[in-house]
Write an enzyme that holds these catalytic residues in place. Structure first.
Site, PDB file in Angstrom:
ATOM      1  N   GLN A 129       0.975  -1.103   0.023  1.00  0.00           N
ATOM      2  CA  GLN A 129      -0.153   0.057  -0.027  1.00  0.00           C
ATOM      3  C   GLN A 129       0.996   1.332   0.092  1.00  0.00           C
ATOM      4  O   GLN A 129       1.592   1.589   0.819  1.00  0.00           O
ATOM      5  CB  GLN A 129      -0.885  -0.033   1.223  1.00  0.00           C
ATOM      6  CG  GLN A 129      -1.692   0.967   1.188  1.00  0.00           C
ATOM      7  CD  GLN A 129      -2.898   1.365   2.172  1.00  0.00           C
ATOM      8  OE1 GLN A 129      -2.294   1.592   3.587  1.00  0.00           O
ATOM      9  NE2 GLN A 129      -4.063   0.974   2.301  1.00  0.00           N
ATOM     10  N   TYR A 159      -6.222  10.820   4.322  1.00  0.00           N
ATOM     11  CA  TYR A 159      -5.060  10.953   3.570  1.00  0.00           C
ATOM     12  C   TYR A 159      -4.835  11.913   2.377  1.00  0.00           C
ATOM     13  O   TYR A 159      -5.937  12.400   1.897  1.00  0.00           O
ATOM     14  CB  TYR A 159      -4.364   9.733   3.540  1.00  0.00           C
ATOM     15  CG  TYR A 159      -4.063   8.986   4.908  1.00  0.00           C
ATOM     16  CD1 TYR A 159      -3.586   9.537   6.254  1.00  0.00           C
ATOM     17  CD2 TYR A 159      -4.703   7.692   4.991  1.00  0.00           C
ATOM     18  CE1 TYR A 159      -3.459   8.824   7.527  1.00  0.00           C
ATOM     19  CE2 TYR A 159      -4.580   7.097   6.200  1.00  0.00           C
ATOM     20  CZ  TYR A 159      -4.039   7.748   7.515  1.00  0.00           C
ATOM     21  OH  TYR A 159      -3.868   7.046   8.593  1.00  0.00           O
ATOM     22  N   HIS A 204      -9.418   7.357   4.269  1.00  0.00           N
ATOM     23  CA  HIS A 204      -9.131   7.591   5.554  1.00  0.00           C
ATOM     24  C   HIS A 204      -8.398   9.084   5.746  1.00  0.00           C
ATOM     25  O   HIS A 204      -7.802   9.308   6.776  1.00  0.00           O
ATOM     26  CB  HIS A 204      -8.301   6.457   5.983  1.00  0.00           C
ATOM     27  CG  HIS A 204      -8.746   5.027   6.015  1.00  0.00           C
ATOM     28  ND1 HIS A 204      -7.962   4.078   6.575  1.00  0.00           N
ATOM     29  CD2 HIS A 204      -9.812   4.599   5.744  1.00  0.00           C
ATOM     30  CE1 HIS A 204      -8.778   3.017   6.294  1.00  0.00           C
ATOM     31  NE2 HIS A 204      -9.941   3.389   5.814  1.00  0.00           N
ATOM     32  N   ARG A 248      -7.393   2.387  -2.935  1.00  0.00           N
ATOM     33  CA  ARG A 248      -8.459   2.230  -1.828  1.00  0.00           C
ATOM     34  C   ARG A 248      -9.196   3.667  -1.571  1.00  0.00           C
ATOM     35  O   ARG A 248      -8.539   4.600  -1.589  1.00  0.00           O
ATOM     36  CB  ARG A 248      -7.580   1.830  -0.549  1.00  0.00           C
ATOM     37  CG  ARG A 248      -8.710   1.307   0.603  1.00  0.00           C
ATOM     38  CD  ARG A 248      -7.731   1.071   2.009  1.00  0.00           C
ATOM     39  NE  ARG A 248      -8.458   0.022   2.575  1.00  0.00           N
ATOM     40  CZ  ARG A 248      -8.277  -0.168   3.941  1.00  0.00           C
ATOM     41  NH1 ARG A 248      -7.487   0.239   4.635  1.00  0.00           N
ATOM     42  NH2 ARG A 248      -9.077  -1.307   4.576  1.00  0.00           N
ATOM     43  N   GLY A 253      -9.026  -7.498   8.574  1.00  0.00           N
ATOM     44  CA  GLY A 253      -8.016  -7.002   9.228  1.00  0.00           C
ATOM     45  C   GLY A 253      -7.452  -7.820  10.447  1.00  0.00           C
ATOM     46  O   GLY A 253      -6.836  -8.537  10.449  1.00  0.00           O
ATOM     47  N   HIS A 312      -3.234   4.369  -1.510  1.00  0.00           N
ATOM     48  CA  HIS A 312      -4.176   4.735  -0.298  1.00  0.00           C
ATOM     49  C   HIS A 312      -4.820   6.189  -0.475  1.00  0.00           C
ATOM     50  O   HIS A 312      -4.478   7.190  -0.356  1.00  0.00           O
ATOM     51  CB  HIS A 312      -3.221   4.859   0.908  1.00  0.00           C
ATOM     52  CG  HIS A 312      -4.050   4.642   2.046  1.00  0.00           C
ATOM     53  ND1 HIS A 312      -5.532   4.725   2.046  1.00  0.00           N
ATOM     54  CD2 HIS A 312      -3.642   4.198   3.615  1.00  0.00           C
ATOM     55  CE1 HIS A 312      -5.899   4.594   3.455  1.00  0.00           C
ATOM     56  NE2 HIS A 312      -4.804   4.235   4.222  1.00  0.00           N
TER      57      HIS A 312
END
Length: 362
Positions: free
Chosen positions: A97, A181, A179, A228, A317, A176
């Site tokens: 990732q 970011y 979330h 993602r 996870g 990524h």
């Protein structure tokens, strides 16, 4: 269905289980180099159809959590090669990732003022060096807005990181874009106040994500590139974005012609709302390529997603943390070792305890 093989882009998977990316902060210092303990950890879990590593910063300024393994130095590439060799020796497949946290950082971690789409700060904490020594959760700093030169350099950093990942032996890379970011920061109203071609309209706010994805796909192949997204998760923001679900649908429609290895939805973590089935149907109608979902799925709920055709791969996870043989336990109906939340301190940082010392079922 979850136990059946699946062709994911250029990579043949033994089953439809994925190990979701989870930050574990176990690198060698200095240099944030992957090590033999990490190779053992991932190899123990190689029965997953696909392992996705913890987020790997693509550059020093892209780093937002201490002790995380980078992918921008030769030493880091060499360390990751030990990991991929160990996983492949067990018959597994592994993607890395690629991570740029943007504003979710602090100068003590990134080595300079963090960067973002705009100079917007909201209350947020990341794992970094404490004033009294050691590591723990610290408040993020105020970022500076990226210039066009910064944007161009960051896209180049993503491309170089993807090439480094191929040199390290990875089967694919996952961008990524979730979330809160950097990629996500460009997409959301609360963190993007720009008035140039990267801000304002939805088309402009998705531009950075599309340019990064296309550049990486062109460099290493779309069938080895994934992304993602988390349109129903609010992380790093004070409140939900009123346009992110609509914007994400439009972006997915633009991603579809690329033929990526997979599109990964992160769900049901942090502050979230449940993804409606109607939204899943909309996604499937405009996106005919592999879809992965992650977020507190069980074997039963994962199977249901596959049977309904809303997903092709199911990522798990925390069950993989405490059950290195998670796939076998699911197949044979064996009891799972539960996650010990009292030992949550072993999730981030430390040694073998709570990392490589979980036994397989007998």
């Amino acid at each position: 269905m979850i136990f059946t093989p699946f062709q994911m882009g250029a990579t043949a998977l033994e089953n439809r289980f994925a190990m979701a990316p989870m930050t574990r902060s176990r690198t060698d210092q200095p240099g944030d180099r992957p090590n033999a303990m990490m190779a053992e950890y991932y190899a123990q879990r190689a029965s997953a159809g696909l392992i996705i590593t913890e987020g790997a910063p693509i550059s020093p300024v892209g780093r937002g959590y201490s002790l995380t393994p980078g992918i921008y130095t030769q030493a880091q590439i060499d360390g990751w090669r030990e990991v991929t060799d160990a996983v492949h020796a067990k018959g597994g497949k592994i993607a890395i990732q690629l991570w740029h946290v943007g504003r979710r950082s602090h100068a003590s971690i990134a080595g300079e003022t963090p960067v973002s789409a705009s100079a917007c700060k909201h209350p947020d904490q990341v794992f970094g060096p404490l004033p009294e020594g050691g590591f723990g959760m610290i408040e993020t700093g105020t970022p500076r807005a990226m210039t066009q030169a910064d944007i161009d350099a960051t896209i180049a950093d993503f491309v170089q990181a993807a090439k480094n990942a191929m040199a390290a032996g990875f089967d694919a890379v996952e961008l990524h874009g979730a979330h809160g970011y950097l990629i996500d920061q460009f997409m959301r109203l609360a963190s993007n106040k720009r008035d140039d071609r990267y801000g304002g309209s939805q088309e402009n706010r998705m531009r950075f994500m599309l340019e990064v994805t296309e550049a990486v796909a062109n460099a290493i192949g779309a069938d080895r590139t994934a992304i993602r997204l988390s349109p129903f998760v609010t992380e790093g923001y004070p409140e939900a974005d009123p346009e992110i679900t609509e914007l994400t649908l439009k972006a997915i429609e633009k991603l579809a012609p690329l033929g990526l290895a997979y599109l990964h939805f992160s769900e049901n973590i942090s502050n979230y709302t449940e993804m409606p089935e109607s939204y899943r149907a909309q996604v499937r109608a405009i996106y005919p390529h592999p879809i992965m979902v992650a977020g507190k799925y069980t074997l039963a709920s994962g199977q249901q997603m596959l049977e309904k055709g809303y997903a092709d791969l199911i990522a798990f996870g925390q069950p993989f943390i405490t059950n290195p043989d998670f796939v076998r336990r699911c197949r044979e109906g064996l009891a799972l070792t539960p996650v010990d939340y009292a030992a949550h301190a072993t999730f981030y940082g430390g040694g073998a305890e709570g990392y490589t010392d979980y036994p397989e079922a007998v």
